[in-house]
Design an enzyme around this catalytic site. Structure first.
Site, mmCIF file in Angstrom:
data_model
loop_
_atom_site.group_PDB
_atom_site.id
_atom_site.type_symbol
_atom_site.label_atom_id
_atom_site.label_comp_id
_atom_site.label_asym_id
_atom_site.label_seq_id
_atom_site.Cartn_x
_atom_site.Cartn_y
_atom_site.Cartn_z
ATOM 1 N N GLN A 74 0.823 -1.218 0.000
ATOM 2 C CA GLN A 74 0.000 0.000 0.000
ATOM 3 C C GLN A 74 0.862 1.276 0.000
ATOM 4 O OE1 GLN A 74 -3.042 0.485 -0.658
ATOM 5 N NE2 GLN A 74 -3.754 -1.631 -0.629
ATOM 6 N N SER A 75 2.089 1.163 -0.461
ATOM 7 C CA SER A 75 2.985 2.319 -0.453
ATOM 8 C C SER A 75 2.538 3.431 -1.411
ATOM 9 C CB SER A 75 4.391 1.820 -0.838
ATOM 10 O OG SER A 75 5.173 2.866 -1.380
ATOM 11 N N ASN A 76 2.469 4.653 -0.893
ATOM 12 C CA ASN A 76 2.188 5.815 -1.758
ATOM 13 C C ASN A 76 3.352 6.043 -2.715
ATOM 14 O OD1 ASN A 76 -0.261 6.704 -0.413
ATOM 15 N ND2 ASN A 76 1.052 7.306 1.292
ATOM 16 N N ALA A 78 5.344 3.836 -4.018
ATOM 17 C CA ALA A 78 5.283 2.882 -5.139
ATOM 18 C C ALA A 78 4.264 3.361 -6.176
ATOM 19 C CB ALA A 78 4.924 1.496 -4.623
#
Ligand SMILES: *Cc1c(COP(=O)(O)O)cnc(C)c1O
Length: 331
Positions: A74-76, A78
């Site tokens: 859920q990385s922003n 990425a």
């Protein structure tokens, strides 16, 4: 010697700076403003775009054709790296921590739509992820590719330089709106690169402002040393290596993390509702809600009565949709 930095332009112009009069009145703050880096203009926006202008600028300058980065599913970071790589015509490989993708929502859904190649690594932590990415980059190099590896959070000197530029943007913006320099600036802190860029700005422009870093991940001491390292590297990279990095311009808080990184907190969720219900602006449960909770808590202690305060919104809003259950539960 000053270096010239290649920039891949994404953010057209300055992000808005806006007053928050209703929230200020409710909390008893003399003056409260928000810097809208959630509106950086691509793929739902966020602070990583400022870093990526210079990171992808460097990748293009080096003639790379493939970008590798990683984080949690859920990385922003990425999500925004995928968006910028697509826009720049570079292939993107994402490497995620752990062995489960989890909910097909929020940033993961957006990465799927954008066509990123995604791999679960089974490893945890930024260092272990970086090792995996370096190995994959070596393999790609042997196959004739030109890979560019971006560590978790994009906090390299090139990336953090984006936030040095953001500091300059703020100064210019305050000048043209005849806004006095802020007493305190609140910002969410993950890897610390964003804060390091802002600190470099304060140190080089000898400003009176205090940076209030609200950690969403690490304890105070290790974070302080990370920020010191990032800032030192950035200044050296900028040809300003003689500037001493004094950390007394930063106050770091680690009591708003809640249970742990990535898990919503009660005070963070309350902050999300408060801002949405007074000003119609959304913060998120993983970063900016927790940072705003820190600001709110200090205001309620009466510490901001006489202060001219800025909340630096760093984005992250897709996480609202992965944490809908926790937000509904506490209603
Ligand atoms: C990554 C991120 C941060 C933290 O930035 P760092 O430079 O890693 O400290 C803050 N807010 C949001 C929404 C982010 O995605």
């Amino acid at each position: 010697m000053k270096r010239a930095w290649a920039r891949f332009p994404i953010i057209g112009g300055m992000t808005p700076i806006q007053p928050l009069p209703r929230l200020a009145r409710l909390l008893g703050i003399k003056s409260l403003w928000i810097k809208r880096d959630d509106l950086t203009g691509l793929a739902f926006g966020g602070n990583k775009l400022r870093k990526l202008e210079y990171l992808i600028g460097e990748a293009l300058e080096e003639g790379c054709d493939l970008v590798l980065t990683g984080g949690s599913p859920q990385s922003n970071h990425a999500r925004l790296t995928t968006a910028v790589a697509n826009k720049a015509g570079l292939e993107i490989w994402l490497f995620f921590a752990g062995s489960k993708m989890g909910l097909q929502q929020g940033n993961l859904l957006l990465n799927q739509i954008m066509g990123a190649e995604m791999t679960l690594t089974g490893v945890y932590g930024s260092k272990a992820l970086l090792r995996v990415m370096e190995e994959k980059a070596d393999e790609a190099r042997k196959a004739g590719r030109k890979p560019y590896v971006i560590p978790v959070g994009g906090s390299t000197p090139a990336g953090d330089y984006g936030y040095f530029r953001a500091w300059q943007e703020l100064e210019k913006q305050c000048g043209s709106c005849q806004l006095a320099p802020f007493d305190e600036i609140y910002v969410a802190v993950g890897t610390g690169g964003t804060l390091a860029g802002l600190l470099a700005g304060i140190l080089l422009h000898s400003q009176e402002t205090d940076l209030m870093g609200i950690s969403v991940w690490k304890k105070r001491e290790p974070l302080q040393s990370d920020i010191h390292t990032c800032t030192t590297h950035l200044l050296k990279w900028m040809g300003e290596g003689e500037v001493t990095v004094s950390m007394d311009k930063i106050k770091l808080f680690d009591q708003y993390i809640g249970k742990k990184y990535g898990v919503p907190s009660q005070s963070g969720n309350e902050a999300i509702r408060l801002l949405a219900q007074t000003e119609g602006i959304f913060v998120d449960p993983v970063y900016t809600g927790k940072a705003l909770a820190g600001l709110i808590n200090r205001a309620r202690q009466g510490l901001l009565k006489e202060k001219h305060v800025l909340f630096w919104h760093t984005g992250g809003t897709p996480a609202l949709f992965t944490h809908h259950e926790s937000l509904l539960d506490e209603k």
